[in-house]
Design a protein around this motif. Structure first.
Motif, mmCIF file in Angstrom:
data_model
loop_
_atom_site.group_PDB
_atom_site.id
_atom_site.type_symbol
_atom_site.label_atom_id
_atom_site.label_comp_id
_atom_site.label_asym_id
_atom_site.label_seq_id
_atom_site.Cartn_x
_atom_site.Cartn_y
_atom_site.Cartn_z
ATOM 1 N N VAL A 1 0.856 -1.188 0.000
ATOM 2 C CA VAL A 1 0.000 0.000 0.000
ATOM 3 C C VAL A 1 0.894 1.240 0.000
ATOM 4 C CG1 VAL A 1 -1.930 -1.104 1.241
ATOM 5 C CG2 VAL A 1 -0.124 0.046 2.530
ATOM 6 N N PRO A 2 0.331 2.407 -0.340
ATOM 7 C CA PRO A 2 1.124 3.632 -0.224
ATOM 8 C C PRO A 2 1.333 3.992 1.247
ATOM 9 C CG PRO A 2 -1.080 4.097 -1.098
ATOM 10 C CD PRO A 2 -0.985 2.628 -0.905
ATOM 11 N N ALA A 3 2.431 4.678 1.517
ATOM 12 C CA ALA A 3 2.730 5.157 2.874
ATOM 13 C C ALA A 3 3.132 6.622 2.781
ATOM 14 C CB ALA A 3 3.850 4.337 3.503
ATOM 15 N N PHE A 4 2.721 7.406 3.758
ATOM 16 C CA PHE A 4 2.993 8.841 3.814
ATOM 17 C C PHE A 4 4.213 9.083 4.692
ATOM 18 C CE2 PHE A 4 2.216 13.047 5.800
ATOM 19 C CZ PHE A 4 2.166 13.821 4.653
ATOM 20 N N TYR A 5 5.310 9.570 4.099
ATOM 21 C CA TYR A 5 6.545 9.905 4.794
ATOM 22 C C TYR A 5 6.713 11.418 4.803
ATOM 23 C CZ TYR A 5 8.323 5.109 4.787
ATOM 24 O OH TYR A 5 8.511 3.773 5.022
ATOM 25 N N SER B 1 -10.328 -6.557 22.429
ATOM 26 C CA SER B 1 -10.026 -7.984 22.322
ATOM 27 C C SER B 1 -8.542 -8.236 22.044
ATOM 28 C CB SER B 1 -10.869 -8.594 21.204
ATOM 29 O OG SER B 1 -10.556 -7.968 19.971
ATOM 30 N N ASP B 2 -7.807 -7.164 21.711
ATOM 31 C CA ASP B 2 -6.389 -7.295 21.380
ATOM 32 C C ASP B 2 -5.619 -6.237 22.160
ATOM 33 O OD1 ASP B 2 -3.912 -7.666 20.232
ATOM 34 O OD2 ASP B 2 -4.459 -6.775 18.313
ATOM 35 N N ALA B 3 -4.760 -6.662 23.061
ATOM 36 C CA ALA B 3 -4.050 -5.714 23.918
ATOM 37 C C ALA B 3 -2.911 -5.004 23.202
ATOM 38 C CB ALA B 3 -3.515 -6.434 25.154
ATOM 39 N N SER B 4 -2.487 -5.491 22.030
ATOM 40 C CA SER B 4 -1.337 -4.873 21.370
ATOM 41 C C SER B 4 -1.731 -3.558 20.709
ATOM 42 C CB SER B 4 -0.742 -5.833 20.335
ATOM 43 O OG SER B 4 -1.686 -6.128 19.345
ATOM 44 N N PRO B 5 -0.866 -2.548 20.825
ATOM 45 C CA PRO B 5 -1.168 -1.240 20.234
ATOM 46 C C PRO B 5 -1.039 -1.272 18.713
ATOM 47 C CG PRO B 5 1.010 -1.229 21.210
ATOM 48 C CD PRO B 5 0.394 -2.561 21.530
ATOM 49 N N ILE B 6 -1.700 -0.342 18.058
ATOM 50 C CA ILE B 6 -1.644 -0.200 16.607
ATOM 51 C C ILE B 6 -0.707 0.964 16.310
ATOM 52 C CG2 ILE B 6 -2.977 0.325 14.533
ATOM 53 C CD1 ILE B 6 -5.451 -0.767 16.115
ATOM 54 N N PRO B 7 0.400 0.714 15.594
ATOM 55 C CA PRO B 7 1.326 1.812 15.300
ATOM 56 C C PRO B 7 0.665 2.851 14.395
ATOM 57 C CG PRO B 7 2.020 -0.193 14.171
ATOM 58 C CD PRO B 7 0.827 -0.537 14.999
ATOM 59 N N LEU C 1 3.459 7.637 8.556
ATOM 60 C CA LEU C 1 2.240 7.036 9.076
ATOM 61 C C LEU C 1 2.344 5.546 8.762
ATOM 62 C CD1 LEU C 1 -0.421 9.655 7.995
ATOM 63 C CD2 LEU C 1 0.588 9.325 10.248
ATOM 64 N N HIS C 2 2.319 4.746 9.785
ATOM 65 C CA HIS C 2 2.570 3.315 9.610
ATOM 66 C C HIS C 2 1.492 2.695 8.721
ATOM 67 C CE1 HIS C 2 3.698 -0.771 10.439
ATOM 68 N NE2 HIS C 2 4.822 -0.282 10.952
ATOM 69 N N PRO C 3 1.884 1.945 7.681
ATOM 70 C CA PRO C 3 0.923 1.433 6.704
ATOM 71 C C PRO C 3 0.224 0.128 7.073
ATOM 72 C CG PRO C 3 3.150 0.940 5.986
ATOM 73 C CD PRO C 3 3.275 1.749 7.246
ATOM 74 N N CYS C 4 0.428 -0.400 8.272
ATOM 75 C CA CYS C 4 -0.107 -1.721 8.595
ATOM 76 C C CYS C 4 -1.636 -1.800 8.574
ATOM 77 C CB CYS C 4 0.436 -2.230 9.928
ATOM 78 S SG CYS C 4 -0.131 -1.321 11.362
ATOM 79 N N GLU C 5 -2.332 -0.728 8.898
ATOM 80 C CA GLU C 5 -3.796 -0.748 8.930
ATOM 81 C C GLU C 5 -4.419 -0.058 7.711
ATOM 82 O OE1 GLU C 5 -5.670 -2.340 11.250
ATOM 83 O OE2 GLU C 5 -3.812 -3.046 12.177
ATOM 84 N N THR C 6 -3.591 0.352 6.757
ATOM 85 C CA THR C 6 -4.070 1.105 5.601
ATOM 86 C C THR C 6 -5.080 0.319 4.776
ATOM 87 O OG1 THR C 6 -2.034 2.378 5.461
ATOM 88 C CG2 THR C 6 -3.353 2.231 3.459
ATOM 89 N N SER C 7 -4.747 -0.902 4.442
ATOM 90 C CA SER C 7 -5.608 -1.700 3.582
ATOM 91 C C SER C 7 -7.005 -1.866 4.185
ATOM 92 C CB SER C 7 -4.979 -3.069 3.331
ATOM 93 O OG SER C 7 -5.718 -3.789 2.384
ATOM 94 N N GLY C 8 -7.073 -2.166 5.463
ATOM 95 C CA GLY C 8 -8.361 -2.331 6.132
ATOM 96 C C GLY C 8 -9.163 -1.048 6.190
ATOM 97 N N THR D 1 -9.504 6.908 -2.571
ATOM 98 C CA THR D 1 -10.040 6.581 -1.243
ATOM 99 C C THR D 1 -8.934 6.639 -0.195
ATOM 100 O OG1 THR D 1 -11.723 5.196 -2.285
ATOM 101 C CG2 THR D 1 -11.343 4.867 0.072
ATOM 102 N N TRP D 2 -7.723 6.186 -0.546
ATOM 103 C CA TRP D 2 -6.596 6.274 0.379
ATOM 104 C C TRP D 2 -6.317 7.729 0.747
ATOM 105 C CZ3 TRP D 2 -1.573 8.361 -0.370
ATOM 106 C CH2 TRP D 2 -0.712 8.144 0.700
ATOM 107 N N PHE D 3 -6.389 8.628 -0.233
ATOM 108 C CA PHE D 3 -6.174 10.048 0.068
ATOM 109 C C PHE D 3 -7.252 10.574 1.017
ATOM 110 C CE2 PHE D 3 -3.275 10.296 -3.625
ATOM 111 C CZ PHE D 3 -2.233 10.980 -3.018
#
Length: 151
Positions: A33-37, A82-88, A105-112, A135-137
């Protein structure tokens, strides 16, 4: 971790009247996915600290600062109950093309996040890939002001 006020006007460390922001969109080969740096500096050319950066006019955060886990080089959102781990959310790291240190901006949750808005598919006559990018923009624009910043 120091307490940070929710009100940006209450900031004790605020960037000078003008700041320079260098923005890049880079494709993340890991997340596909694209990532914003970006990097941001004050009038003297000094990089903004994380507290000054998040209180700047670059962001409009969807959550109060008190709900974020803020460290020296990263900001995490609290994970679902339900998930104790933080989302970057925001991380400092090496730019994949230039090799310079910057924020992204970390791209791990971008697709969802984009998928949630794409339930109806692309408008007639528009390619799916172009619709996905538009839509990503929209998603990116909910966190970052996508305009020239002049304070």
């Amino acid at each position: 971790m120091p307490e940070m006020p929710d009100d940006p006007a209450a900031a004790t460390e605020f960037p000078s009247e003008r700041m320079t922001v260098d923005e890049n969109i880079v494709f993340s080969s890991t997340f596909q996915v694209p990532a914003f740096y970006f990097s941001a500096s004050d009038e003297s050319g000094s990089p903004l600290s994380l507290p000054a950066l998040i209180r700047s006019q670059l962001f409009h955060l969807p959550l109060p600062l008190s709900t974020l886990n803020i460290e020296q080089h990263t900001i995490d959102l609290p994970g679902p109950e339900s998930d104790a781990s933080p989302i970057p959310l925001l991380t400092q790291g090496e730019h994949p093309t230039t090799g310079r240190m910057c924020w992204f901006l970390h791209p791990c949750e971008t697709s969802g996040a984009v998928k949630e808005l794409l339930d109806h598919g692309a408008p007639p006559g528009e390619r799916w890939e172009l619709h996905w990018l538009k839509t990503w923009f929209v998603v990116l624009g909910r966190v970052v002001y996508l305009r020239g910043i002049s304070v």
